[in-house]
Scaffold this active site. Structure first.
Site, PDB file in Angstrom:
ATOM      1  N   ASN A   1      48.464  32.800 -19.969  1.00  0.00           N
ATOM      2  CA  ASN A   1      49.246  31.830 -19.197  1.00  0.00           C
ATOM      3  C   ASN A   1      48.933  32.087 -17.731  1.00  0.00           C
ATOM      4  O   ASN A   1      49.440  33.031 -17.132  1.00  0.00           O
ATOM      5  CB  ASN A   1      50.738  32.010 -19.488  1.00  0.00           C
TER       6      ASN A   1
ATOM      7  N   ARG B   1      47.940  28.458 -22.399  1.00  0.00           N
ATOM      8  CA  ARG B   1      49.061  27.566 -22.133  1.00  0.00           C
ATOM      9  C   ARG B   1      48.682  26.638 -20.984  1.00  0.00           C
ATOM     10  O   ARG B   1      48.309  27.077 -19.899  1.00  0.00           O
ATOM     11  CB  ARG B   1      50.303  28.359 -21.750  1.00  0.00           C
TER      12      ARG B   1
ATOM     13  N   HIS C   1      58.238  22.432 -21.349  1.00  0.00           N
ATOM     14  CA  HIS C   1      58.811  23.506 -22.162  1.00  0.00           C
ATOM     15  C   HIS C   1      58.686  23.201 -23.658  1.00  0.00           C
ATOM     16  O   HIS C   1      59.453  23.711 -24.478  1.00  0.00           O
ATOM     17  CB  HIS C   1      60.295  23.744 -21.841  1.00  0.00           C
TER      18      HIS C   1
ATOM     19  N   ARG D   1      65.156  23.913  -8.058  1.00  0.00           N
ATOM     20  CA  ARG D   1      64.890  22.482  -8.182  1.00  0.00           C
ATOM     21  C   ARG D   1      66.194  21.717  -8.343  1.00  0.00           C
ATOM     22  O   ARG D   1      67.098  22.146  -9.065  1.00  0.00           O
ATOM     23  CB  ARG D   1      63.974  22.207  -9.381  1.00  0.00           C
TER      24      ARG D   1
ATOM     25  N   GLU E   1      57.326  32.041 -26.537  1.00  0.00           N
ATOM     26  CA  GLU E   1      56.290  31.028 -26.350  1.00  0.00           C
ATOM     27  C   GLU E   1      54.906  31.573 -26.685  1.00  0.00           C
ATOM     28  O   GLU E   1      54.048  30.840 -27.197  1.00  0.00           O
ATOM     29  CB  GLU E   1      56.348  30.504 -24.916  1.00  0.00           C
TER      30      GLU E   1
END
Length: 405
Positions: free
Chosen positions: A10, A87, A176, A237, A381
């Site tokens: 990743n 990823r 996600h 965010r 993940e």
């Protein structure tokens, strides 16, 4: 049977996270993080079993980080790698599942970079360096957006002129996806259902946050949209705001698009509301000490999360359960408690003792008696990426065998 090994990578603009995973063993053979890349302070931290080490990366480049990784793989892998899984944040509408990386896939990732300018270029760097170091091994792309390609048009289309979608790919994509796919499958196993079955509301809560409605392993709707800014309140965010906020700030404060974008992505969310931190642990502690900003940030976070979950429920024919995951979802009893309080209309209620179980525990149920299931499931993940890589290899091998026959 041989325990096939997959290296999962990743890659970010200043980091490279990796895990070496066996097919059968749930614990990584090797895992680590190279960070502060692009600076003179680049460092690689890794662990294998009880061994933990740190290696300085002199020039701080992704190439050097990958070069440091090669001898570690040689040292700890008991056999050649079956695949390297990457990823990738944004695949646009090009990908609905795992894809073996070739020139066409690389071009599609480049084409989607306008939709994820902070992520896709960095992940292309990771692909290029990994393919240089790990030659003659299948490299497979796993896209965050792929899981959400099952959303129907009424869920992914914006109410905008048609040409913005057909000519410029402006639509809701969601992110996600690897996490939502993984925890919804684990939920079905935990509840004794057929693997991948069930109607779930999932909440992935970390510095980035999103919710999803999952029916029998398919995403029907999700909170994030064209970019990861849409939806929930997150660490820095804003999540959803009035779409006319941009013009309001431009007219009244003279702000340009770059400043507004920076504010919405890096100065808002929990950090902006609290004036203190984007870390939920810090805010929970400050709330207990009477910090008004921290208390407000947590209240807004949980209310907006509950509102999103309630809205996504309309995508499902029934509700088998609610799933919390991610750093906040797995480790904050307060966030789970406050969020579920807003969802009493659905009959959801938490068992306080079960909810208070310390972090680090395996997947578990925390609902009160007579409530639909409320689950806390640690996401993995990297494991999901490895499993999708191996599934693609098996599918490809089966196809080849059938063609030869």
């Amino acid at each position: 049977m041989t325990d096939r090994l997959v290296l999962v990578i990743n890659c970010g603009s200043s980091s490279l996270k990796f895990a070496l995973l066996g097919e059968a063993d749930r614990t990584p053979v090797l895992s680590g993080l190279a960070e502060r890349l692009g600076t003179a302070e680049g460092v690689l931290n890794w662990k294998a079993g009880d061994i933990r080490e740190q290696v300085l990366i002199a020039d701080g480049t992704h190439r050097s980080a990958m070069a440091e990784l090669l001898p570690l793989i040689t040292r700890f892998a008991q056999q050649p790698l079956a695949a390297v899984g990457h990823r990738i944040v944004h695949g646009g509408e090009h990908f609905t599942g795992a894809s073996v990386i070739d020139d066409e896939v690389i071009q599609a990732i480049k084409d989607s970079s306008t939709l994820a300018p902070l992520h896709n270029p960095a992940q292309l760097t990771g692909i290029n360096e990994a393919m240089r170091v790990f030659e003659d091994i299948p490299h497979i792309a796993i896209f965050d957006t792929a899981f959400h390609q099952s959303m129907p048009p009424h869920a992914y289309r914006y109410a905008l002129p048609e040409y913005l979608y057909t000519e410029h790919s402006v639509r809701r994509y969601g992110f996600h996806g690897t996490s939502h796919r993984y925890v919804s499958r684990q939920a079905s196993l935990l509840m004794g259902m057929e693997p991948g079955h069930g109607a779930w509301l999932t909440a992935h809560l970390g510095n980035g946050c999103s919710t999803c409605a999952v029916l029998d392993g398919r995403s029907l709707d999700t909170s994030m949209g064209l970019t990861p800014l849409e939806g929930l309140v997150m660490g820095t965010r804003s999540g959803d705001v009035d779409p006319n906020l941009h013009s309001h700030l431009a007219r009244n404060l003279g702000w340009d698009l770059e400043r507004i974008d920076n504010m919405l992505n890096r100065e808002s969310g929990l950090l902006g509301l609290s004036g203190l931190s984007n870390d939920m642990r810090t805010l929970v502690a400050a709330r207990a000490d009477g910090h008004a900003g921290a208390s407000l940030a947590i209240d807004v976070f949980c209310y907006r999360l509950a509102r999103s979950l309630a809205g996504l429920a309309v995508a499902l024919p029934r509700l088998d359960g609610l799933i919390f995951t991610g750093g906040i979802g797995e480790n904050s009893p307060l966030v789970r408690e406050l969020t579920v309080r807003h969802l009493a209309l659905f009959g959801l209620a938490i068992d306080p003792a079960a909810n208070a179980t310390p972090p680090g525990n395996p997947a578990r149920q925390i609902q009160a008696e007579h409530s639909p299931a409320i689950l806390v499931i640690p996401t993995d993940e990297e494991r999901q990426i490895a499993e999708e890589c191996l599934a693609l290899l098996d599918f490809t091998a089966t196809q080849s065998a059938e063609q030869e026959a």
